[in-house]
Design a protein around this motif. Structure first.
Motif, PDB file in Angstrom:
ATOM      1  N   LYS A 253       0.728  -1.318  -0.055  1.00  0.00           N
ATOM      2  CA  LYS A 253      -0.007   0.077  -0.194  1.00  0.00           C
ATOM      3  C   LYS A 253       1.004   1.350  -0.063  1.00  0.00           C
ATOM      4  CE  LYS A 253      -3.597  -2.322   2.468  1.00  0.00           C
ATOM      5  NZ  LYS A 253      -4.259  -2.483   3.886  1.00  0.00           N
ATOM      6  N   GLU A 254       1.960   1.199   0.789  1.00  0.00           N
ATOM      7  CA  GLU A 254       3.066   2.195   0.790  1.00  0.00           C
ATOM      8  C   GLU A 254       3.728   2.466  -0.728  1.00  0.00           C
ATOM      9  OE1 GLU A 254       3.501   4.466   3.363  1.00  0.00           O
ATOM     10  OE2 GLU A 254       4.911   5.367   2.517  1.00  0.00           O
ATOM     11  N   GLY A 255       3.876   1.371  -1.329  1.00  0.00           N
ATOM     12  CA  GLY A 255       4.466   1.505  -2.451  1.00  0.00           C
ATOM     13  C   GLY A 255       3.695   2.067  -3.395  1.00  0.00           C
ATOM     14  N   ILE A 256       2.305   1.636  -3.415  1.00  0.00           N
ATOM     15  CA  ILE A 256       1.490   2.455  -4.348  1.00  0.00           C
ATOM     16  C   ILE A 256       1.090   3.989  -4.014  1.00  0.00           C
ATOM     17  CG2 ILE A 256      -1.145   2.598  -5.118  1.00  0.00           C
ATOM     18  CD1 ILE A 256      -1.216  -0.610  -4.564  1.00  0.00           C
ATOM     19  N   HIS A 257       1.074   4.190  -2.729  1.00  0.00           N
ATOM     20  CA  HIS A 257       1.033   5.512  -2.194  1.00  0.00           C
ATOM     21  C   HIS A 257       2.104   6.558  -2.588  1.00  0.00           C
ATOM     22  CE1 HIS A 257       0.054   8.762   0.472  1.00  0.00           C
ATOM     23  NE2 HIS A 257       1.370   8.697   1.298  1.00  0.00           N
ATOM     24  N   GLN A 258       3.584   6.014  -2.603  1.00  0.00           N
ATOM     25  CA  GLN A 258       4.227   6.863  -3.075  1.00  0.00           C
ATOM     26  C   GLN A 258       4.580   7.074  -4.445  1.00  0.00           C
ATOM     27  OE1 GLN A 258       8.147   5.633  -1.276  1.00  0.00           O
ATOM     28  NE2 GLN A 258       7.171   5.319   0.691  1.00  0.00           N
ATOM     29  N   PHE A 259       4.047   6.203  -5.262  1.00  0.00           N
ATOM     30  CA  PHE A 259       4.007   6.379  -6.615  1.00  0.00           C
ATOM     31  C   PHE A 259       2.637   7.433  -7.166  1.00  0.00           C
ATOM     32  CE2 PHE A 259       2.569   4.533 -11.097  1.00  0.00           C
ATOM     33  CZ  PHE A 259       3.424   5.147 -11.972  1.00  0.00           C
ATOM     34  N   ILE A 260       1.475   6.656  -6.699  1.00  0.00           N
ATOM     35  CA  ILE A 260       0.307   7.458  -7.171  1.00  0.00           C
ATOM     36  C   ILE A 260       0.010   8.699  -6.406  1.00  0.00           C
ATOM     37  CG2 ILE A 260      -2.311   7.305  -7.278  1.00  0.00           C
ATOM     38  CD1 ILE A 260      -0.853   5.318  -9.446  1.00  0.00           C
ATOM     39  N   ASP A 261       0.000   8.785  -5.233  1.00  0.00           N
ATOM     40  CA  ASP A 261      -0.130   9.953  -4.661  1.00  0.00           C
ATOM     41  C   ASP A 261       1.016  11.130  -4.263  1.00  0.00           C
ATOM     42  OD1 ASP A 261      -2.852   8.788  -4.132  1.00  0.00           O
ATOM     43  OD2 ASP A 261      -1.926   7.907  -2.345  1.00  0.00           O
ATOM     44  N   GLN A 262       2.054  10.496  -4.184  1.00  0.00           N
ATOM     45  CA  GLN A 262       3.191  11.332  -3.452  1.00  0.00           C
ATOM     46  C   GLN A 262       4.394  11.556  -4.769  1.00  0.00           C
ATOM     47  OE1 GLN A 262       5.203   9.308  -0.407  1.00  0.00           O
ATOM     48  NE2 GLN A 262       3.969  10.911   1.145  1.00  0.00           N
ATOM     49  N   LYS A 263       4.105  10.678  -5.943  1.00  0.00           N
ATOM     50  CA  LYS A 263       5.059  10.776  -7.101  1.00  0.00           C
ATOM     51  C   LYS A 263       6.423  10.880  -6.906  1.00  0.00           C
ATOM     52  CE  LYS A 263       1.200  12.854  -9.812  1.00  0.00           C
ATOM     53  NZ  LYS A 263       0.530  11.359 -10.060  1.00  0.00           N
ATOM     54  N   SER A 264       6.749  10.153  -5.786  1.00  0.00           N
ATOM     55  CA  SER A 264       8.252  10.320  -5.255  1.00  0.00           C
ATOM     56  C   SER A 264       9.185   9.146  -5.936  1.00  0.00           C
ATOM     57  CB  SER A 264       8.115   9.994  -3.692  1.00  0.00           C
ATOM     58  OG  SER A 264       7.852   9.036  -3.206  1.00  0.00           O
TER      59      SER A 264
END
Ligand code: COA
Length: 282
Positions: A253-264
């Motif tokens: 979930k963190e992996g998806i979050h950092q890509f989709i939401d944070q674009k990091s």
């Protein structure tokens, strides 16, 4: 020293930077595998498997050899002299640590620094990845002293090599060097000996950045699906991912979050930053 080496001294290891460097430690016997070494290696692997300060295990050899295979004197001749029970016992001890290594909790890398013969193919195959010195020499030497490549070596040749190469390798007993081993798919890469450790360290560091639950699930899956039909593999992979989710609910979930939401970061190019996941959930 030779055969007088104590059992506990047949394997050496150090842990640094979350990498466990485990070494066959009978250089005077070209690191051939005696019953003592096999017992000690299982102990060392068990000791390291669940340590929090170990994320990757590298298996290499002291001196000029990775491993010259089974010990013809201590593993074959001396156990045969004691009868079938002793033969079976020494087989169990060898196979036990190879099996432990094939299904090890952490990713494993064979760093083949020199000679690799016969029974040495067991731990070679057991390691998830393998990097060799260009100067290393590999051989199914069994045919040269009068047995078939047992202890899994024939199976490993068929798993890793083409039919024709496996047959040639087993029947001629000719050695191949590290470059040819890489060309044949026996190892991932061959490098000049003085660059080998640096490359293995870099690969280990890459693995250390990944989600450890996903690493264990992926390495087991690669081994398992080889003998499954497509439909069985599809089903197994669904179950394996669901089981991995049980151990790691947050990582992906963190992996998806950092890509989709944070674009990091971009998952196509690198791993997400595990350090930004709450402690205890990494
Ligand atoms: N079993 C038992 N002893 C072994 C061994 C093995 N598989 N491989 C090496 N040794 C011992 C040698 O007997 C020698 O012992 P000694 O010093 O008491 O005489 C010592 O290790 C050094 O070996 P040596 O042959 O002198 O080293 P080398 O560097 O000249 O050659 C090899 C290295 C690996 C080419 C050679 O040792 C060899 O052919 N070993 C056997 C490989 C093999 O067929 N293994 C398959 C087993 S399934």
């Amino acid at each position: 020293m030779s055969t007088e080496r104590q059992e506990a001294d047949t394997v050496a290891f150090t842990v640094a930077g979350r990498i466990a460097w485990v070494r066959f430690n009978r250089p005077e016997k070209r690191n051939c595998m005696s019953p003592k070494l096999n017992r000690q290696m299982l102990r060392v692997l068990e000791q390291l498997e669940y340590r929090d300060d170990v994320g990757v295990l590298v298996l290499t050899g002291e001196g000029t050899a990775w491993s010259a295979g089974m010990d013809l004197k201590e593993y074959f001749r001396e156990t045969e002299a004691q009868g079938l029970g002793a033969v079976r016992q020494s087989q169990r001890e060898a196979y036990a640590w190879w099996r432990k290594l094939r299904w090890y909790q952490k990713p494993t890398i064979a760093m083949v620094n020199g000679w690799c013969f016969g029974g040495g193919y067991g731990p070679l195959f057991a390691c998830d990845l393998a990097f060799a010195a260009q100067e290393a020499q590999f051989g199914l030497s069994e045919i040269n002293w009068g047995i078939l490549p047992g202890g899994g070596a024939t199976k490993i040749a068929r798993e890793l090599l083409s039919y024709r190469r496996a047959m040639y390798h087993a029947l001629t007993g000719e050695t191949i060097d590290g470059r040819t081993a890489a060309d044949w798919g026996l190892v991932n890469e061959a490098l000049p000996r003085d660059e080998l450790q640096e490359r293995v360290t870099a690969v280990a560091k890459t693995l250390l950045e990944k989600n450890p639950v996903a690493l264990k699930a992926a390495k087991d899956a690669i081994r398992r699906v080889g003998e499954m039909t497509y439909d069985n593999a599809e089903d197994y992979l669904i179950r394996a991912q669901e089981a991995a989710n049980f151990f790691d609910n947050e990582g992906r979930k963190e992996g998806i979050h950092q890509f989709i939401d944070q674009k990091s970061y971009k998952p196509g190019l690198a791993a997400y930053d595990k350090s930004r996941q709450p402690p205890g959930k990494r």
